[in-house]
Design an enzyme around this catalytic site. Structure first.
Site, PDB file in Angstrom:
ATOM      1  N   LYS A 178       0.840  -1.209   0.000  1.00 22.52           N
ATOM      2  CA  LYS A 178       0.000   0.000   0.000  1.00 22.52           C
ATOM      3  C   LYS A 178       0.869   1.251   0.000  1.00 22.52           C
ATOM      4  O   LYS A 178       2.059   1.186   0.303  1.00 22.52           O
ATOM      5  CB  LYS A 178      -0.888  -0.012   1.241  1.00 22.52           C
ATOM      6  N   TYR A 184      15.389  29.992   7.596  1.00 24.66           N
ATOM      7  CA  TYR A 184      14.185  30.673   8.087  1.00 24.66           C
ATOM      8  C   TYR A 184      14.206  30.813   9.605  1.00 24.66           C
ATOM      9  O   TYR A 184      14.533  29.859  10.327  1.00 24.66           O
ATOM     10  CB  TYR A 184      12.948  29.869   7.706  1.00 24.66           C
TER      11      TYR A 184
END
Ligand SMILES: *Cc1c(COP(=O)(O)O)cnc(C)c1O
Length: 363
Positions: A43, A263
């Site tokens: 999956k 940042y």
């Protein structure tokens, strides 16, 4: 010349490389340990590693079933030419049952409503569906509750012309917590659900409850088949990691001690050093929440400095620096493990692997 240029171009991009031999190794360990047939859960694009490649490696090593969450994932495996027995286990009630039937995909059924819709589709096509009735064994998630189980078993007994109940499945919530009482309770609930199905006249040949942790550590949960996801990808004791994430250095700069980076200026260069920029960020799966993360670069572990940006990250490459174009190993193959990244980010390895973004080239 062209080949060289192309190789260079490919090498210059962030890449996730799958090691099929490691998948095969893990399947062999899981088979040997569990002693019952193995369903390979591929999956979420094989936990981000490439569903088709993982499926081929797993089948080559003796897995006999493939498993996916959605029908669309199972259909993709069929389209890729994989004919192995395949089970898909999470469906809206109005799923494309006819496609599942045409492609001979087994489906999990968690409610009488799902069963009715599946039976109707099978009658329309004049075929018999292969269903695995899914009972809740402690997750309170995708299996039938106790009252729903009664309705479901009755409905299945009444729809035998259209639906063959080939299996009963459950899923354990705490198999990774040794001795957790919910595991014994889940096994009891599962056995009770199988007994109720048999009492209704159903003959499910495949009882499957265990995923990786129970396959490895809970013998009483193994029954007739184990559905292993995490273990294929090296998540679990004694297994090998299968994926390596690399990224090239796209820029270097020499900086003075104390130079703020990234940042928010949350970090500064701890010394006079060379900073190296890698073109991978949280959009590529590097968890922004990671604290104390490192990569392998120029033969040594190098700390990530400052915030992980969406598309980039800065590494302290050390005073000697590294050449532009050097390749950093973010995880795998001698670098940090996926499990280390998970610990740095306060999550599990599953989330790190499945989080690797679509723009990272798979090979
Ligand atoms: C994901 C999943 C598995 C595989 O679980 P792992 O712990 O990754 O081995 C098995 N069964 C179901 C229903 C799942 O959702």
């Amino acid at each position: 010349m062209i080949a060289l240029a192309e190789a260079g171009r490919v090498a210059a991009r962030p890449m996730l490389r799958l090691d099929p031999a490691a998948v095969a190794h893990n399947v062999r360990v899981l088979r040997r340990t569990a002693g019952v047939p193995v369903l390979a859960a591929v999956k979420a694009d094989g936990f981000g590693c490439g569903a088709e490649a993982v499926a081929r490696a797993a089948l080559g090593a003796g897995a006999t079933w493939l498993g996916t969450t959605t029908l669309a994932e199972a259909v993709a495996l069929r389209r890729a030419g994989l004919a192995a027995r395949t089970l898909a286990w999470l469906h809206p009630v109005d799923a494309d049952w006819e496609t599942a039937l045409r492609l001979r995909i087994d489906v999990a059924v968690p409610s009488a409503d799902h069963l009715a819709a599946l039976a109707a589709a099978a009658r329309r096509l004049g075929v018999r569906a292969a269903a695995h009735l899914h009972v809740d064994t402690g997750m309170a998630r995708d299996g039938a509750s106790v009252p729903e189980w009664r309705r479901l078993v009755r409905a299945a007994a009444g729809a035998r012309d259209a639906v063959e109940v080939v299996g009963v499945m459950g899923h354990l919530p705490c198999a990774d917590l040794p001795g957790h009482p919910s595991t014994a309770a889940g096994i009891r609930a599962f056995a009770g659900a199988v007994a109720a199905a048999r009492a209704a006249g159903l003959r499910p040949a495949l009882r499957h409850l265990a995923a990786t942790e129970a396959a490895l550590h809970v013998p009483a949960a193994r029954f007739d088949l184990v559905r292993v996801g995490a273990g294929l990808y090296g998540i679990g004791e004694g297994l090998r990691e299968v994926a390596t994430l690399t990224a090239p250095v796209v820029l270097t700069r020499r900086v003075r001690a104390g130079t703020p980076v990234g940042y928010g200026h949350t970090a500064t260069a701890p010394r006079d050093t060379v900073l190296a920029t890698l073109p991978v960020g949280f959009a590529d799966g590097l968890p922004r929440s990671a604290v104390g993360a490192e990569v392998l670069l120029g033969g040594a572990r190098r700390p990530v400095l400052g915030r992980i940006s969406m598309d980039q990250v800065v590494v302290d490459a050390g005073p000697a620096g590294v050449p532009l174009g050097s390749v950093a190993t973010v995880f795998g193959d001698g670098g940090p493990s996926v499990a280390e990244w998970a610990a740095w980010a306060g999550t599990n390895p599953h989330e790190v692997l499945t989080g690797v973004g679509a723009r990272v080239v798979r090979s």
